[in-house]
Scaffold this active site. Structure first.
Site, PDB file in Angstrom:
ATOM      1  N   CYS A 138     -38.076  16.284 -21.325  1.00 13.89           N
ATOM      2  CA  CYS A 138     -37.837  17.571 -21.975  1.00 13.89           C
ATOM      3  C   CYS A 138     -37.465  17.378 -23.442  1.00 13.89           C
ATOM      4  O   CYS A 138     -36.657  16.508 -23.779  1.00 13.89           O
ATOM      5  CB  CYS A 138     -36.714  18.320 -21.272  1.00 13.89           C
ATOM      6  SG  CYS A 138     -37.162  18.890 -19.613  1.00 13.89           S
TER       7      CYS A 138
ATOM      8  N   ALA B 118     -41.278  18.965 -18.300  1.00  6.21           N
ATOM      9  CA  ALA B 118     -41.045  19.994 -17.293  1.00  6.21           C
ATOM     10  C   ALA B 118     -41.366  21.378 -17.844  1.00  6.21           C
ATOM     11  O   ALA B 118     -40.797  21.817 -18.841  1.00  6.21           O
ATOM     12  CB  ALA B 118     -39.593  19.940 -16.820  1.00  6.21           C
TER      13      ALA B 118
ATOM     14  N   GLN C 136     -46.130  18.675 -16.029  1.00  5.38           N
ATOM     15  CA  GLN C 136     -45.214  18.708 -14.894  1.00  5.38           C
ATOM     16  C   GLN C 136     -44.732  20.138 -14.703  1.00  5.38           C
ATOM     17  O   GLN C 136     -44.061  20.699 -15.578  1.00  5.38           O
ATOM     18  CB  GLN C 136     -44.016  17.791 -15.161  1.00  5.38           C
ATOM     19  CG  GLN C 136     -43.033  17.694 -13.994  1.00  5.38           C
ATOM     20  CD  GLN C 136     -41.792  16.909 -14.368  1.00  5.38           C
ATOM     21  OE1 GLN C 136     -40.976  17.383 -15.149  1.00  5.38           O
ATOM     22  NE2 GLN C 136     -41.648  15.708 -13.819  1.00  5.38           N
TER      23      GLN C 136
ATOM     24  N   TYR D  54     -33.620  19.176  -9.057  1.00  5.47           N
ATOM     25  CA  TYR D  54     -34.120  20.525  -9.272  1.00  5.47           C
ATOM     26  C   TYR D  54     -34.575  21.125  -7.938  1.00  5.47           C
ATOM     27  O   TYR D  54     -34.357  20.545  -6.887  1.00  5.47           O
ATOM     28  CB  TYR D  54     -35.206  20.501 -10.348  1.00  5.47           C
ATOM     29  CG  TYR D  54     -34.657  20.007 -11.674  1.00  5.47           C
ATOM     30  CD1 TYR D  54     -33.551  20.629 -12.266  1.00  5.47           C
ATOM     31  CD2 TYR D  54     -35.195  18.900 -12.313  1.00  5.47           C
ATOM     32  CE1 TYR D  54     -33.020  20.169 -13.464  1.00  5.47           C
ATOM     33  CE2 TYR D  54     -34.670  18.433 -13.516  1.00  5.47           C
ATOM     34  CZ  TYR D  54     -33.577  19.069 -14.081  1.00  5.47           C
ATOM     35  OH  TYR D  54     -33.040  18.608 -15.257  1.00  5.47           O
TER      36      TYR D  54
ATOM     37  N   ARG E 236     -43.657  14.089  -8.356  1.00  2.00           N
ATOM     38  CA  ARG E 236     -42.562  13.204  -8.751  1.00  2.00           C
ATOM     39  C   ARG E 236     -41.413  13.383  -7.756  1.00  2.00           C
ATOM     40  O   ARG E 236     -41.010  14.510  -7.452  1.00  2.00           O
ATOM     41  CB  ARG E 236     -42.087  13.501 -10.170  1.00  2.00           C
ATOM     42  CG  ARG E 236     -41.232  12.348 -10.715  1.00  2.00           C
ATOM     43  CD  ARG E 236     -40.918  12.499 -12.181  1.00  2.00           C
ATOM     44  NE  ARG E 236     -40.620  11.184 -12.756  1.00  2.00           N
ATOM     45  CZ  ARG E 236     -40.079  11.007 -13.950  1.00  2.00           C
ATOM     46  NH1 ARG E 236     -39.768  12.042 -14.723  1.00  2.00           N
ATOM     47  NH2 ARG E 236     -39.848   9.792 -14.400  1.00  2.00           N
TER      48      ARG E 236
ATOM     49  N   LEU F   6     -36.333   2.386 -17.188  1.00  2.05           N
ATOM     50  CA  LEU F   6     -35.898   1.403 -18.184  1.00  2.05           C
ATOM     51  C   LEU F   6     -36.872   0.237 -18.295  1.00  2.05           C
ATOM     52  O   LEU F   6     -36.499  -0.925 -18.206  1.00  2.05           O
ATOM     53  CB  LEU F   6     -34.482   0.913 -17.885  1.00  2.05           C
ATOM     54  CG  LEU F   6     -33.356   1.930 -18.083  1.00  2.05           C
ATOM     55  CD1 LEU F   6     -31.989   1.257 -17.941  1.00  2.05           C
ATOM     56  CD2 LEU F   6     -33.457   2.619 -19.440  1.00  2.05           C
TER      57      LEU F   6
ATOM     58  N   GLY G  13     -40.555   6.158 -20.769  1.00  2.00           N
ATOM     59  CA  GLY G  13     -39.857   7.340 -21.227  1.00  2.00           C
ATOM     60  C   GLY G  13     -39.184   7.165 -22.566  1.00  2.00           C
ATOM     61  O   GLY G  13     -39.776   7.384 -23.618  1.00  2.00           O
TER      62      GLY G  13
END
Length: 362
Positions: free
Chosen positions: A28, A62, A104, A186, A233, A306, A328
């Site tokens: 996001c 998202a 997404q 979520y 996901r 990571l 990411g």
């Protein structure tokens, strides 16, 4: 000549092929500044630059299926046909630079209506914004946020249709991949976990019942997108006693593949504050578990967590932990990370944009 790199080899997905096995993970950016869900020029530049930077598949952050499903007021959305045009501009920019584009689609459930997680704003989970009505499978609040209302059967039906319509709009905008967000605490994840779902109807109780909402969404989205790539996901573990664990997620993965899911994007956590053993590649063993569970199918598994070097990503692939690697946070500050990694792992001029060939690293 450098040896062939698995990371930079083409990857088939259903009816399309990605130029490599590097995904840009959805992150996001809270940059829909008009709070109308529309993608802006900033989004087009942000994602287009990562396509120039060499990612094979780019998944847009998202994107809410309804206004009340936004994590924050500044989230992207696909709840209205009028939002298709701005998304189409973004998708064209990604395609023009050779990457696949996905989006997404999401509903934040009891974690909706928070402040944007940006410098200068209040901490995201210091409270629900005024006027925001939260919904969830059960009336159990996320710590620090308002108590949600329990969804009834009619509201669940409406949300399944909202996911399908958002997916339809994504395809109209030209995307190659639709990712259903079933992770990070979520709404869909809230249904999956016994820590947030204490229903006694057909959507609660047994593991099969708790995944019913997700299965219905997957069926509806698959119908809406035709032969496009369908990804889900998942948070493979809640990192909390009594919550989802890897074994349960593997069973969910098998069920999803049986319902037409092409890709499983394996993350973890987010349902509740938890002590998570964060470290380089810490979620890759979870991806490996899922890959073993669906090994008899054509489904692909994307690992994340990571991963900060090409060598680390390459090892995840050659050791069979996953079929593709999502990056990411590294990509937030280095949109050209794939080009740098390619220079070490393969022949850089095979992936370097023609306009940049003079910049090949020595």
């Amino acid at each position: 000549m450098k040896p062939m790199s698995m990371l930079f080899s083409p990857t088939p997905f259903r009816n399309t092929t990605a130029r490599n096995r590097l995904w840009l993970a959805p992150m996001c950016t809270y940059s829909a500044v008009q709070e109308d869900g529309h993608a802006t020029d900033w989004h087009t530049l942000h994602y287009g630059s990562r396509a120039v930077g060499g990612f094979g598949t780019i998944v847009v952050e998202a994107t809410a299926v309804s206004p009340e499903g936004r994590i924050s007021p500044r989230d992207l959305g696909l709840w209205d046909d009028r939002q298709i045009e701005s998304f189409s501009k973004l998708v064209k920019a990604v395609h023009a630079e050779g990457a696949l584009c996905g989006v997404q689609i999401a509903h934040a459930g009891r974690k909706a209506g928070t402040s944007p997680a940006l410098r200068g704003y209040a901490h995201a989970f210091e409270g629900t914004q005024d006027g925001w009505t939260l919904v969830a499978p059960s009336p159990i609040a996320f710590p620090g946020l308002d108590k949600p209302s329990e969804l009834d059967a009619a509201s669940i039906d409406a949300l399944v249709e909202a996911f399908a319509q958002a997916a339809r709009r994504a395809v109209a905008a030209g995307v190659d991949v639709v990712e259903v967000h079933g992770a990070h605490g979520y709404l869909i994840h809230e249904f999956l976990s016994p820590l947030s779902n204490v229903r006694t109807d057909e959507y609660g109780g047994s593991e099969e019942n708790r995944r019913r909402f997700l299965i219905r969404i997957v069926d509806a989205v698959r119908s809406a997108i035709g032969d496009k790539v369908l990804c889900v996901r998942l948070s493979a573990t809640d990192w909390t006693e009594g919550g989802i664990d890897s074994e349960a997620t593997c069973r969910t993965a098998e069920a999803l593949v049986a319902h037409g899911v092409d890709v499983l994007h394996v993350s973890s956590g987010g349902l509740l504050p938890a002590s998570i053993p964060v470290g380089p590649g810490y979620q890759l063993p979870l991806a490996a578990d899922v890959k073993r569970a669906v090994s008899g199918s054509q489904a692909k598994v994307v690992g994340v967590g990571l991963i900060s070097s090409g060598e680390q990503a390459e090892q995840a692939l050659v050791t069979g932990r996953c079929d593709a690697v999502a990056i990411g946070r590294v990509a937030l500050t280095d949109p050209y990370a794939p080009l740098r990694w390619a220079n070490r792992l393969t022949d850089a001029d095979s992936v370097m944009p023609a306009q940049y060939w003079r910049g090949i690293w020595a």
